[in-house]
Write a protein that holds these residues in place. Structure first.
Motif, PDB file in Angstrom:
ATOM      1  N   ASN A  92      12.477 -51.206   9.104  1.00  0.00           N
ATOM      2  CA  ASN A  92      12.821 -49.846   8.728  1.00  0.00           C
ATOM      3  C   ASN A  92      14.334 -49.688   8.766  1.00  0.00           C
ATOM      4  OD1 ASN A  92      13.448 -46.824   9.526  1.00  0.00           O
ATOM      5  ND2 ASN A  92      11.424 -46.822   8.569  1.00  0.00           N
ATOM      6  N   ALA A  93      14.908 -49.153   7.696  1.00  0.00           N
ATOM      7  CA  ALA A  93      16.356 -48.918   7.627  1.00  0.00           C
ATOM      8  C   ALA A  93      16.586 -47.554   6.996  1.00  0.00           C
ATOM      9  CB  ALA A  93      17.044 -50.006   6.801  1.00  0.00           C
ATOM     10  N   LYS A  94      17.462 -46.753   7.621  1.00  0.00           N
ATOM     11  CA  LYS A  94      17.698 -45.416   7.091  1.00  0.00           C
ATOM     12  C   LYS A  94      19.063 -44.891   7.517  1.00  0.00           C
ATOM     13  CE  LYS A  94      14.826 -43.787  10.914  1.00  0.00           C
ATOM     14  NZ  LYS A  94      13.490 -43.254  11.249  1.00  0.00           N
ATOM     15  N   ILE A  95      19.557 -43.914   6.756  1.00  0.00           N
ATOM     16  CA  ILE A  95      20.769 -43.204   7.107  1.00  0.00           C
ATOM     17  C   ILE A  95      20.387 -41.765   7.445  1.00  0.00           C
ATOM     18  CG2 ILE A  95      22.318 -44.648   5.746  1.00  0.00           C
ATOM     19  CD1 ILE A  95      22.236 -42.546   3.562  1.00  0.00           C
ATOM     20  N   ALA A  96      21.187 -41.120   8.303  1.00  0.00           N
ATOM     21  CA  ALA A  96      20.818 -39.797   8.793  1.00  0.00           C
ATOM     22  C   ALA A  96      22.016 -38.860   8.771  1.00  0.00           C
ATOM     23  CB  ALA A  96      20.256 -39.893  10.210  1.00  0.00           C
ATOM     24  N   TYR A  97      21.711 -37.588   8.609  1.00  0.00           N
ATOM     25  CA  TYR A  97      22.731 -36.541   8.651  1.00  0.00           C
ATOM     26  C   TYR A  97      22.197 -35.383   9.490  1.00  0.00           C
ATOM     27  CZ  TYR A  97      25.514 -32.493   7.255  1.00  0.00           C
ATOM     28  OH  TYR A  97      26.293 -31.370   7.273  1.00  0.00           O
ATOM     29  N   ALA A  98      23.066 -34.791  10.308  1.00  0.00           N
ATOM     30  CA  ALA A  98      22.681 -33.647  11.123  1.00  0.00           C
ATOM     31  C   ALA A  98      23.764 -32.585  11.056  1.00  0.00           C
ATOM     32  CB  ALA A  98      22.456 -34.075  12.574  1.00  0.00           C
ATOM     33  N   TYR A  99      23.338 -31.334  11.056  1.00  0.00           N
ATOM     34  CA  TYR A  99      24.273 -30.204  11.056  1.00  0.00           C
ATOM     35  C   TYR A  99      23.991 -29.340  12.278  1.00  0.00           C
ATOM     36  CZ  TYR A  99      26.944 -26.139   9.629  1.00  0.00           C
ATOM     37  OH  TYR A  99      27.854 -25.112   9.589  1.00  0.00           O
ATOM     38  N   ASN A 100      25.047 -28.979  13.011  1.00  0.00           N
ATOM     39  CA  ASN A 100      24.914 -28.217  14.238  1.00  0.00           C
ATOM     40  C   ASN A 100      25.344 -26.769  14.057  1.00  0.00           C
ATOM     41  OD1 ASN A 100      24.116 -30.576  15.361  1.00  0.00           O
ATOM     42  ND2 ASN A 100      25.806 -30.790  16.789  1.00  0.00           N
ATOM     43  N   LEU A 101      24.582 -25.870  14.672  1.00  0.00           N
ATOM     44  CA  LEU A 101      24.896 -24.445  14.679  1.00  0.00           C
ATOM     45  C   LEU A 101      25.076 -23.991  16.127  1.00  0.00           C
ATOM     46  CD1 LEU A 101      22.288 -23.063  12.102  1.00  0.00           C
ATOM     47  CD2 LEU A 101      24.749 -23.263  11.750  1.00  0.00           C
ATOM     48  N   ASP A 102      26.221 -23.381  16.409  1.00  0.00           N
ATOM     49  CA  ASP A 102      26.457 -22.821  17.740  1.00  0.00           C
ATOM     50  C   ASP A 102      25.838 -21.431  17.792  1.00  0.00           C
ATOM     51  OD1 ASP A 102      27.974 -25.011  18.752  1.00  0.00           O
ATOM     52  OD2 ASP A 102      29.672 -24.330  17.551  1.00  0.00           O
ATOM     53  N   LEU A 103      24.651 -21.323  18.367  1.00  0.00           N
ATOM     54  CA  LEU A 103      23.975 -20.035  18.448  1.00  0.00           C
ATOM     55  C   LEU A 103      24.577 -19.150  19.531  1.00  0.00           C
ATOM     56  CD1 LEU A 103      20.242 -21.054  17.962  1.00  0.00           C
ATOM     57  CD2 LEU A 103      21.937 -20.413  16.239  1.00  0.00           C
ATOM     58  N   SER A 104      25.142 -19.777  20.543  1.00  0.00           N
ATOM     59  CA  SER A 104      25.796 -19.050  21.621  1.00  0.00           C
ATOM     60  C   SER A 104      26.765 -20.002  22.300  1.00  0.00           C
ATOM     61  CB  SER A 104      24.756 -18.521  22.622  1.00  0.00           C
ATOM     62  OG  SER A 104      24.094 -19.605  23.274  1.00  0.00           O
ATOM     63  N   GLU A 105      27.416 -19.532  23.343  1.00  0.00           N
ATOM     64  CA  GLU A 105      28.349 -20.388  24.066  1.00  0.00           C
ATOM     65  C   GLU A 105      27.627 -21.565  24.719  1.00  0.00           C
ATOM     66  OE1 GLU A 105      30.595 -18.138  26.823  1.00  0.00           O
ATOM     67  OE2 GLU A 105      31.671 -16.985  25.305  1.00  0.00           O
ATOM     68  N   LYS A 106      26.355 -21.398  25.017  1.00  0.00           N
ATOM     69  CA  LYS A 106      25.612 -22.438  25.718  1.00  0.00           C
ATOM     70  C   LYS A 106      24.417 -22.964  24.918  1.00  0.00           C
ATOM     71  CE  LYS A 106      26.865 -20.811  30.345  1.00  0.00           C
ATOM     72  NZ  LYS A 106      26.338 -20.392  31.673  1.00  0.00           N
ATOM     73  N   GLY A 107      24.216 -22.476  23.708  1.00  0.00           N
ATOM     74  CA  GLY A 107      23.071 -22.902  22.920  1.00  0.00           C
ATOM     75  C   GLY A 107      23.483 -23.554  21.615  1.00  0.00           C
ATOM     76  N   SER A 150      20.438 -27.965  16.150  1.00  0.00           N
ATOM     77  CA  SER A 150      20.779 -29.065  15.243  1.00  0.00           C
ATOM     78  C   SER A 150      19.617 -29.337  14.296  1.00  0.00           C
ATOM     79  CB  SER A 150      21.105 -30.325  16.049  1.00  0.00           C
ATOM     80  OG  SER A 150      21.351 -31.423  15.184  1.00  0.00           O
ATOM     81  N   PHE A 151      19.935 -29.449  12.990  1.00  0.00           N
ATOM     82  CA  PHE A 151      18.962 -29.845  11.976  1.00  0.00           C
ATOM     83  C   PHE A 151      19.352 -31.227  11.448  1.00  0.00           C
ATOM     84  CE2 PHE A 151      19.064 -25.230  11.890  1.00  0.00           C
ATOM     85  CZ  PHE A 151      17.716 -24.899  11.934  1.00  0.00           C
ATOM     86  N   GLY A 152      18.385 -32.113  11.292  1.00  0.00           N
ATOM     87  CA  GLY A 152      18.697 -33.454  10.828  1.00  0.00           C
ATOM     88  C   GLY A 152      17.706 -33.955   9.792  1.00  0.00           C
ATOM     89  N   ALA A 153      18.200 -34.792   8.879  1.00  0.00           N
ATOM     90  CA  ALA A 153      17.353 -35.418   7.859  1.00  0.00           C
ATOM     91  C   ALA A 153      17.767 -36.876   7.706  1.00  0.00           C
ATOM     92  CB  ALA A 153      17.468 -34.686   6.526  1.00  0.00           C
ATOM     93  N   ALA A 154      16.805 -37.727   7.409  1.00  0.00           N
ATOM     94  CA  ALA A 154      17.069 -39.162   7.235  1.00  0.00           C
ATOM     95  C   ALA A 154      16.305 -39.673   6.025  1.00  0.00           C
ATOM     96  CB  ALA A 154      16.676 -39.949   8.481  1.00  0.00           C
ATOM     97  N   ALA A 155      16.886 -40.668   5.358  1.00  0.00           N
ATOM     98  CA  ALA A 155      16.241 -41.284   4.197  1.00  0.00           C
ATOM     99  C   ALA A 155      16.496 -42.780   4.232  1.00  0.00           C
ATOM    100  CB  ALA A 155      16.782 -40.682   2.899  1.00  0.00           C
ATOM    101  N   GLY A 156      15.499 -43.549   3.812  1.00  0.00           N
ATOM    102  CA  GLY A 156      15.657 -45.001   3.808  1.00  0.00           C
ATOM    103  C   GLY A 156      14.421 -45.678   3.273  1.00  0.00           C
ATOM    104  N   ILE A 157      14.151 -46.870   3.783  1.00  0.00           N
ATOM    105  CA  ILE A 157      12.994 -47.655   3.341  1.00  0.00           C
ATOM    106  C   ILE A 157      12.208 -48.139   4.548  1.00  0.00           C
ATOM    107  CG2 ILE A 157      14.078 -48.415   1.202  1.00  0.00           C
ATOM    108  CD1 ILE A 157      14.527 -51.163   2.638  1.00  0.00           C
ATOM    109  N   ASP A 158      10.937 -48.381   4.327  1.00  0.00           N
ATOM    110  CA  ASP A 158      10.069 -48.976   5.337  1.00  0.00           C
ATOM    111  C   ASP A 158       9.287 -50.105   4.671  1.00  0.00           C
ATOM    112  OD1 ASP A 158       8.828 -47.974   8.275  1.00  0.00           O
ATOM    113  OD2 ASP A 158       7.542 -49.298   7.097  1.00  0.00           O
ATOM    114  N   GLN A 159       9.448 -51.324   5.182  1.00  0.00           N
ATOM    115  CA  GLN A 159       8.739 -52.478   4.623  1.00  0.00           C
ATOM    116  C   GLN A 159       7.726 -52.987   5.624  1.00  0.00           C
ATOM    117  OE1 GLN A 159      10.686 -56.277   4.476  1.00  0.00           O
ATOM    118  NE2 GLN A 159       9.750 -56.800   2.512  1.00  0.00           N
ATOM    119  N   PHE A 160       6.507 -53.170   5.170  1.00  0.00           N
ATOM    120  CA  PHE A 160       5.460 -53.739   6.015  1.00  0.00           C
ATOM    121  C   PHE A 160       4.924 -54.993   5.340  1.00  0.00           C
ATOM    122  CE2 PHE A 160       1.088 -54.075   7.666  1.00  0.00           C
ATOM    123  CZ  PHE A 160       1.357 -54.077   9.018  1.00  0.00           C
ATOM    124  N   ALA A 161       4.785 -56.068   6.099  1.00  0.00           N
ATOM    125  CA  ALA A 161       4.350 -57.341   5.522  1.00  0.00           C
ATOM    126  C   ALA A 161       3.315 -58.014   6.412  1.00  0.00           C
ATOM    127  CB  ALA A 161       5.549 -58.270   5.321  1.00  0.00           C
TER     128      ALA A 161
END
Length: 321
Positions: free
Chosen positions: A111-126, A129-140
């Motif tokens: 399995n090989a993939k790249i990922a991206y995440a975006y962070n939102l500061d909801l408060s000073e202590k919160g 994060s939303f993340g998505a990844a895309a790649g390939i999965d090989q089974f043999a």
């Protein structure tokens, strides 16, 4: 006599292969998904939740090797490499993950993939994060290296590459982390295919200061893959943020321990696991090695230079001494 022994051995091999082949696209895929749960739940979650990219601007490299059921011929092994980086200016994280799994007899998964995440500061202590990844999965499935007579081999080598997509979310506070993700989105596996099953993760982790030097991090991880439901409960104690040790229990399946240390840019850990319940009759010892590196991306600010003193000032200072 030798031929009889050879035939018995071959039949035993074939029986095991048939059993593991039947398991291959079901529980073996589930095992492939759960492989890194022990160390990565604490130190690197990128491979099963793209929202788990770090929150500092250093490059983080995580390597892990899991040797399962050591002593059992054809035992599974799992290796993974995670790399990720967070940019504070854009509130974004980038990363990549590569894993290779030897799923027992003849079954391999890459399995090989790249990922991206975006962070939102909801408060000073919160932080959300939303993340998505895309790649390939090989089974043999490869039966060409088996020791039994190839002229009687009824199995054909198979290999399939599938596009692979993940999505996840995390919410973190100073003493609490909650996350959920979906891996292999849209893949509804049937036992006759070479496609991994859509997998769901959910986890919660605490951070409890006991003293100024000791911190305990309890966590609960849940995974669902096809008809497999897994609960993993663990607790890790950190001393001076340099040494750690902990225990974990995978309900009805395994119990294990984890130790490690951190020194400057390096983390190293070792995990041991043994089967319990129904798994105790099949599984032997499982060993897990983990290495993690941190590469700074920013140079430290130079320390302010001391002001030069005149010769008379030096003399005055020396007299005061």
């Amino acid at each position: 006599m030798k031929n009889i022994v050879r035939n018995i051995t071959s039949m035993r091999k074939i029986s095991i292969i048939i059993l593991l082949s039947i398991m291959g696209t079901g529980s073996l895929f589930a095992q492939h998904e759960l492989g890194p749960a022990m160390s990565s739940q604490i130190f690197s979650r990128l491979n099963y939740n793209p929202a788990g990219i770090g929150n500092n601007e250093n490059v983080n490299i995580f390597l892990q090797n899991r040797l399962q059921w050591a002593g059992f011929e054809g035992h599974p092994t799992y290796s993974i490499l995670n790399i990720h980086y967070f940019n504070e200016r854009f509130k974004s994280g980038l990363g990549g993950s590569v894993s290779y799994d030897q799923l027992g007899y003849n079954n391999t998964a890459l399995n090989a993939k790249i990922a991206y995440a975006y962070n939102l500061d909801l408060s000073e202590k919160g932080l959300l994060s939303f993340g998505a990844a895309a790649g390939i999965d090989q089974f043999a499935k490869n039966y060409s290296d088996d020791i039994y007579d190839p002229t009687t081999d009824v199995f054909e080598d198979q290999s399939q590459v599938n596009p692979d997509f993940d999505f996840g979310v995390e919410y973190s506070m100073p003493h609490l982390l909650i996350g959920a993700s979906i891996n292999h989105i849209g893949m509804m596996d049937e036992i006759t295919t070479l496609t991994p099953t859509q997998t769901y993760y959910g986890y919660i982790r605490g951070s409890i200061p006991v003293t100024k030097e000791v911190l305990i991090a309890p966590s609960l991880l849940y995974m669902n893959s096809s008809q497999s439901n897994v609960f993993d409960l663990s607790a890790v104690a950190f001393y001076q943020k340099q040494f750690w040790g902990g225990l974990h229990y995978r309900f009805g399946s395994a119990i294990g321990a984890l130790i490690g240390f951190e020194w400057k840019f390096l983390r190293a850990g070792y995990g041991y696991e043994m089967g319990v319940g129904d798994s105790s009759n099949l599984s032997y010892n499982t060993h897990e090695l983990m290495l993690s590196f941190t590469i700074p991306t920013k140079k430290k600010a130079p320390e302010p230079k001391a002001k030069k003193t005149t010769a008379s000032a030096k003399k005055t200072t020396s007299k005061k001494k």
